[in-house]
Design an enzyme around this catalytic site. Structure first.
Site, PDB file in Angstrom:
ATOM      1  N   ASN A   1       3.247   5.941   9.699  1.00  0.00           N
ATOM      2  CA  ASN A   1       1.884   6.430   9.887  1.00  0.00           C
ATOM      3  C   ASN A   1       1.670   6.781  11.354  1.00  0.00           C
ATOM      4  O   ASN A   1       2.520   6.488  12.197  1.00  0.00           O
ATOM      5  CB  ASN A   1       0.868   5.344   9.500  1.00  0.00           C
TER       6      ASN A   1
ATOM      7  N   TYR B   1       7.757   2.511  -4.173  1.00  0.00           N
ATOM      8  CA  TYR B   1       7.990   3.947  -3.974  1.00  0.00           C
ATOM      9  C   TYR B   1       8.864   4.595  -5.044  1.00  0.00           C
ATOM     10  O   TYR B   1       8.785   5.807  -5.239  1.00  0.00           O
ATOM     11  CB  TYR B   1       8.523   4.211  -2.552  1.00  0.00           C
TER      12      TYR B   1
ATOM     13  N   HIS C   1      11.053   6.993   0.254  1.00  0.00           N
ATOM     14  CA  HIS C   1      11.227   5.601  -0.158  1.00  0.00           C
ATOM     15  C   HIS C   1      11.668   4.758   1.031  1.00  0.00           C
ATOM     16  O   HIS C   1      12.669   5.070   1.680  1.00  0.00           O
ATOM     17  CB  HIS C   1      12.271   5.503  -1.268  1.00  0.00           C
TER      18      HIS C   1
ATOM     19  N   HIS D   1      -2.152   9.364   0.106  1.00  0.00           N
ATOM     20  CA  HIS D   1      -1.460  10.427   0.863  1.00  0.00           C
ATOM     21  C   HIS D   1      -1.322  11.709   0.034  1.00  0.00           C
ATOM     22  O   HIS D   1      -0.326  12.418   0.141  1.00  0.00           O
ATOM     23  CB  HIS D   1      -0.077   9.965   1.337  1.00  0.00           C
TER      24      HIS D   1
HETATM   25 FE1  HDE Z   1       2.586   3.862   1.342  1.00  0.00          FE
HETATM   26  N1  HDE Z   1       2.650   4.637  -0.538  1.00  0.00           N
HETATM   27  N2  HDE Z   1       2.248   2.027   0.564  1.00  0.00           N
HETATM   28  N3  HDE Z   1       2.328   3.085   3.219  1.00  0.00           N
HETATM   29  N4  HDE Z   1       2.845   5.662   2.133  1.00  0.00           N
HETATM   30  C1  HDE Z   1       2.824   5.927  -0.846  1.00  0.00           C
HETATM   31  O1  HDE Z   1       4.325   6.721  -2.490  1.00  0.00           O
HETATM   32  C2  HDE Z   1       2.420   1.678  -0.729  1.00  0.00           C
HETATM   33  C3  HDE Z   1       2.128   1.773   3.528  1.00  0.00           C
HETATM   34  C4  HDE Z   1       2.978   5.973   3.457  1.00  0.00           C
HETATM   35  O2  HDE Z   1       4.316  12.084   2.322  1.00  0.00           O
HETATM   36  C5  HDE Z   1       3.041   6.168  -2.310  1.00  0.00           C
HETATM   37  O3  HDE Z   1       5.323   8.667  -3.004  1.00  0.00           O
HETATM   38  C6  HDE Z   1       2.272   0.258  -0.889  1.00  0.00           C
HETATM   39  C7  HDE Z   1       2.348   1.540   4.940  1.00  0.00           C
HETATM   40  C8  HDE Z   1       3.142   7.395   3.623  1.00  0.00           C
HETATM   41  O4  HDE Z   1       5.061  11.591   0.312  1.00  0.00           O
HETATM   42  C9  HDE Z   1       3.009   4.743  -2.899  1.00  0.00           C
HETATM   43  C10 HDE Z   1       1.973  -0.215   0.353  1.00  0.00           C
HETATM   44  C11 HDE Z   1       2.677   2.763   5.462  1.00  0.00           C
HETATM   45  C12 HDE Z   1       3.115   7.922   2.339  1.00  0.00           C
HETATM   46  C13 HDE Z   1       2.748   3.902  -1.674  1.00  0.00           C
HETATM   47  C14 HDE Z   1       1.981   0.890   1.258  1.00  0.00           C
HETATM   48  C15 HDE Z   1       2.663   3.710   4.378  1.00  0.00           C
HETATM   49  C16 HDE Z   1       2.940   6.813   1.438  1.00  0.00           C
HETATM   50  C17 HDE Z   1       2.126   7.204  -2.931  1.00  0.00           C
HETATM   51  C18 HDE Z   1       1.657  -1.641   0.769  1.00  0.00           C
HETATM   52  C19 HDE Z   1       2.975   3.112   6.919  1.00  0.00           C
HETATM   53  C20 HDE Z   1       3.203   9.378   1.948  1.00  0.00           C
HETATM   54  C21 HDE Z   1       2.977   8.416  -3.221  1.00  0.00           C
HETATM   55  C22 HDE Z   1       2.696  -2.540   0.640  1.00  0.00           C
HETATM   56  C23 HDE Z   1       4.117   2.417   7.456  1.00  0.00           C
HETATM   57  C24 HDE Z   1       4.612   9.805   1.759  1.00  0.00           C
HETATM   58  C25 HDE Z   1       4.324   8.004  -2.902  1.00  0.00           C
HETATM   59  C26 HDE Z   1       4.668  11.290   1.426  1.00  0.00           C
HETATM   60  C27 HDE Z   1       2.897   6.940   0.047  1.00  0.00           C
HETATM   61  C28 HDE Z   1       2.667   2.558  -1.752  1.00  0.00           C
HETATM   62  C29 HDE Z   1       1.691   0.739   2.640  1.00  0.00           C
HETATM   63  C30 HDE Z   1       2.943   5.088   4.594  1.00  0.00           C
HETATM   64  C31 HDE Z   1       2.069   4.524  -4.035  1.00  0.00           C
HETATM   65  C32 HDE Z   1       2.363  -0.506  -2.188  1.00  0.00           C
HETATM   66  C33 HDE Z   1       2.263   0.201   5.669  1.00  0.00           C
HETATM   67  C34 HDE Z   1       3.302   8.156   4.934  1.00  0.00           C
HETATM   68  O5  HDE Z   1       4.239   4.392  -3.436  1.00  0.00           O
END
Ligand code: HDE
Length: 750
Positions: A200, A415, A392, A128
């Site tokens: 999402n 997060y 978070h 993202h």
């Molecule tokens: Fe994320 N995801 N994600 N994700 N995600 C990040 O956090 C992660 C997942 C989503 O505009 C990171 O600050 C894991 C689902 C959005 O700043 C990180 C898993 C959904 C955004 C991270 C998921 C999301 C992130 C990278 C699997 C939809 C952007 C930078 C368990 C429900 C937020 C950050 C923004 C961002 C990890 C799965 C949505 C690395 C480990 C499911 C919208 O922490």
């Protein structure tokens, strides 16, 4: 000299503005009257200095008082200074031993300026990375009061929010319109603590367990050897992963559908994906899924448009969001919840609510509206706000709790961890955009970039030295209470429940719910993406997955790839289509849509004035397109045949038939059409051909009708002609409500 005078003028203006800066008059800020709808791209003179550049106010970007006295701020006053406040008289020349001599090491200003610059970049988000944010408000309608004690969901409560939209795979500088999932992350600054709904634009995820997240992202990111392709899933490692981890097939078909290429952030749905647990005042619980419903309807680009825009305007979605907000066409979404009884099985209608690869069709559990989100203010500074915002999944207010969805559980760890590297330490919640609006008294101390000057000597509890502060809150003081969910007595295992094994029925459900034209787009998307893979075995394996979804889908993609059609290896599921999943067949408002109007000196300019006014009145933005910049009959020309391209407009109106300009490419005789030889500028013909191919509404009156003739589209669906501009616009507007002229798309499947 002249430049010196300009600089002096700018400085004086800045000094004058200092007084205003503490109460910036932000257009569209909550409470202020919405600004008049105006063309966002009207050429204007040099921008005046930003008021806040002179003296930042003491509030967070979302309006809460930080409590930091002005005197403690790093930047204020109208004069250029060093970081420690010494005024400077020159920032353009290094200190040298004579004008031609070596630069002196003692030049602190030079070293400070360059050192700070050297460290301006921080790591981009690992996923993202590419995103755009906006401020707004959320107003609750009270419908959720029955199921949750969350204060911000009580009737009439208004909560400031910051929303960041993003793509997943690309780097910070990648194009907006690539085929990908979009992030839809919302920070609600509630007075019971910040609530982050980190969702999402698709309701399901690739994997069922967070432990696979590094794997799916490694597979989607560019190949480690050449680092290509950027921001694409059309490559071997992605398809290798999703064909081997078949739980990913449901999310994959969403990506291959039109949902993977939204027209605008404003026309995207959003989903919390996981099932949450809501808790009421009495401690009773329900399970719930969050949905965002855009006021403008769900609408997408065509694949050709998306590809063209990636080159022409890689910032398309960002620009669209900011233009709409600045024009006063504030984007709105309804927040809704699907509510399920909190039973020990945690299922609804046989669907496992802890499986993030499954939806609950809206026809089985309706989405009930609980409030409205309005985005009404663009960020003041991209880095400070959009880049530094940290979401978070565990930021929850009392009344909203987590479930055992193994994907959600892993996110609860990830997060904070990621911010430690990205934002450089544990104090990122003190960055203005992340500061809660609720009081914070957390006993967390020290660490890199500590901004707070904590008082007291006893950051522990209980204590007798700081008067016992801080005190634990009870239920009545809005404490967050962990729901006492019973944890099953069970052996420790690395395993998933049997219900997680069904990887195909909902993929088929999605496919069966699509209209013919949407199915056609899905077939083409799979064929394109797999066609970009080099490894035959990967294509064959994915075709096997498609055979398990639907024979027509599989056969069509196999034909496109020139490969044999495999037989299914699992029985095809009996499914009930969910009409709510289709984007086609309903009508929507057209607020903030772009209407291109082609004019030349021969056009009926009186009509053009009227039409332009009418387009504004309909909440849309008219853009005049002419051979050259400047004005036509006193109206500003916003696009020329050189700078404008069809993909920018949602509808095209032709008020004239401009003759080829000297800078046009040679006319193509083949396109001369019924009129014999082309007398219209070929770039205008191209504009019309593309708009037609992308199923957009086209209207013409007066001389403009000749363009339709030469483009060969007269009399075809969605091409409107009439005696006057007003008459044509009325019909164009009516047709735009369906987003596109869907019957113009060929559909080979029923
Ligand atoms: Fe994320 N995801 N994600 N994700 N995600 C990040 O956090 C992660 C997942 C989503 O505009 C990171 O600050 C894991 C689902 C959005 O700043 C990180 C898993 C959904 C955004 C991270 C998921 C999301 C992130 C990278 C699997 C939809 C952007 C930078 C368990 C429900 C937020 C950050 C923004 C961002 C990890 C799965 C949505 C690395 C480990 C499911 C919208 O922490």
């Amino acid at each position: 000299s002249k430049p010196a005078q300009i600089v002096k003028g700018v400085v004086e203006a800045a000094v004058e503005k200092v007084g205003d800066a503490l109460t910036p008059d932000v257009p569209g800020a909550p409470g202020s009257a919405p600004p008049p709808l105006e063309e966002p791209t009207t050429p204007h003179g040099p921008l005046p200095p930003k008021a806040e550049q002179g003296a930042p106010d003491t509030r967070t970007p979302t309006g809460a008082e930080t409590g930091v006295p002005k005197i403690a701020k790093g930047q204020q006053g109208a004069y250029l200074t060093t970081a420690n406040g010494a005024r400077l008289r020159d920032t353009d020349h290094s200190l040298k031993a004579g004008p031609r001599g070596p630069v002196l090491l003692q030049d602190h200003h030079l070293r400070e300026k360059i050192t700070h610059f050297d460290h301006e970049r921080i790591p981009e988000r690992v996923v993202h990375a590419r995103g755009a944010g906006a401020h707004g408000t959320f107003v609750a309608n009270g419908a959720a009061e029955k199921v949750t004690r969350a204060g911000f969901l009580k009737q009439g409560r208004e909560t400031p929010v910051f929303v960041r939209f993003s793509t997943v795979l690309g780097s910070r500088g990648s194009a907006d319109t690539v085929r990908d999932t979009r992030g839809f992350a919302t920070k609600f600054y509630t007075d019971e603590g910040t609530f982050d709904l980190v969702g999402n634009n698709m309701p399901v995820f690739f994997i069922q367990d967070a432990i696979k997240f590094p794997d799916v992202i490694h597979a989607g990111k560019p190949h480690p050897d050449r680092e290509i392709p950027q921001a694409q899933s059309a490559h071997d490692t992605f398809w290798d992963f999703v064909s081997l981890h078949t739980e990913a097939q449901h999310h994959t078909i969403w990506n291959m559908s039109d949902r993977g290429i939204p027209r605008s952030y404003r026309t995207m749905e959003g989903f919390g994906v996981h099932t949450f647990r809501l808790v009421d005042e009495a401690g009773a619980t329900v399970l719930a899924k969050f949905h965002w419903k855009p006021k403008l309807g769900v609408h997408s680009l065509t694949w050709e448009e998306a590809q063209m825009i990636s080159g022409m305007d890689p910032d398309f979605h960002r620009r669209d969001l900011y233009d709409a907000i600045e024009a006063g066409a504030f984007p709105e979404w309804e927040l809704g919840i699907q509510v399920f009884p909190d039973t020990p099985e945690e299922t609804f209608a046989g669907i496992d609510l802890l499986d993030p690869t499954k939806i609950v069709p809206e026809e089985l559990a309706p989405v009930q509206a609980i409030g409205t989100l309005t985005l009404n203010k663009t960020p003041r500074n991209f880095f400070a706000e959009t880049e530094q915002v940290a979401f978070h999944v565990g930021h929850l207010p009392p009344g909203i709790d987590v479930t055992n969805d193994p994907l959600m559980q892993g996110r609860l760890f990830s997060y904070v961890d990621t911010q430690l590297t990205r934002l450089g330490g544990p104090n990122f919640t003190q960055i203005p955009i992340n500061r809660p609006h609720a009081d914070v008294n957390d006993m967390l101390r020290d660490g890199f970039h500590q901004h707070a000057v904590h008082a007291g000597v006893a950051p522990y509890r209980p204590n007798s030295l700081d008067g016992g502060n801080p005190f634990p809150a009870g239920d009545r003081e809005h404490a967050f209470v962990d729901t006492p969910v019973t944890v099953a007595e069970a052996p420790k295992v690395r395993a998933a429940p049997a219900s997680f094994d069904d990887h195909y029925s909902q993929v088929r459900l999605f496919w069966q719910s699509m209209s013919p034209v949407e199915k056609e787009h899905i077939i083409r998307a799979y064929t394109f993406e797999l066609g970009k893979c080099y490894h035959q075995a990967i294509k064959e394996r994915q075709l096997q997955c498609l055979a398990n979804v639907d024979p027509v889908l599989c056969e069509q993609v196999a034909t496109g790839l020139g490969l044999p059609v495999p037989q299914p290896t699992v029985p095809l599921a009996e499914v009930q289509p969910s009409p709510a999943l289709s984007q086609v067949g309903r009508e929507w408002p057209a607020d903030g849509r772009m209407v291109g109007i082609v004019v030349d000196a021969q056009a009926d300019l009186g009509d053009v004035h009227d039409v332009r006014r009418e387009v504004f009145a309909a909440g849309m933005v008219p853009l005049l397109i002419a051979a050259h910049g400047g004005t036509v009959d006193g109206l500003p020309v916003q696009r020329t045949f050189a700078t404008g391209r069809s993909v920018e407009f949602d509808a095209v109106l032709l008020a004239g038939a401009p003759a080829p300009a000297p800078d046009a490419l040679p006319a193509r005789d083949a396109k001369a059409g019924a009129a014999g030889s082309a007398t219209v500028d070929p770039r205008v013909l191209l504009l019309v051909e593309e708009a037609w191919r992308h199923a957009k509404v086209i209207g013409a009156w007066g001389a403009g009708a000749e363009v339709l003739n030469q483009a060969g589209v007269t009399g075809t669906p969605g091409v409107v002609t009439g005696g006057s501009g007003a008459e044509v616009l009325a019909e164009v507007q009516r047709l735009m409500a369906a987003h596109r002229v869907w019957e113009r798309f060929p559909a080979s499947v029923a």
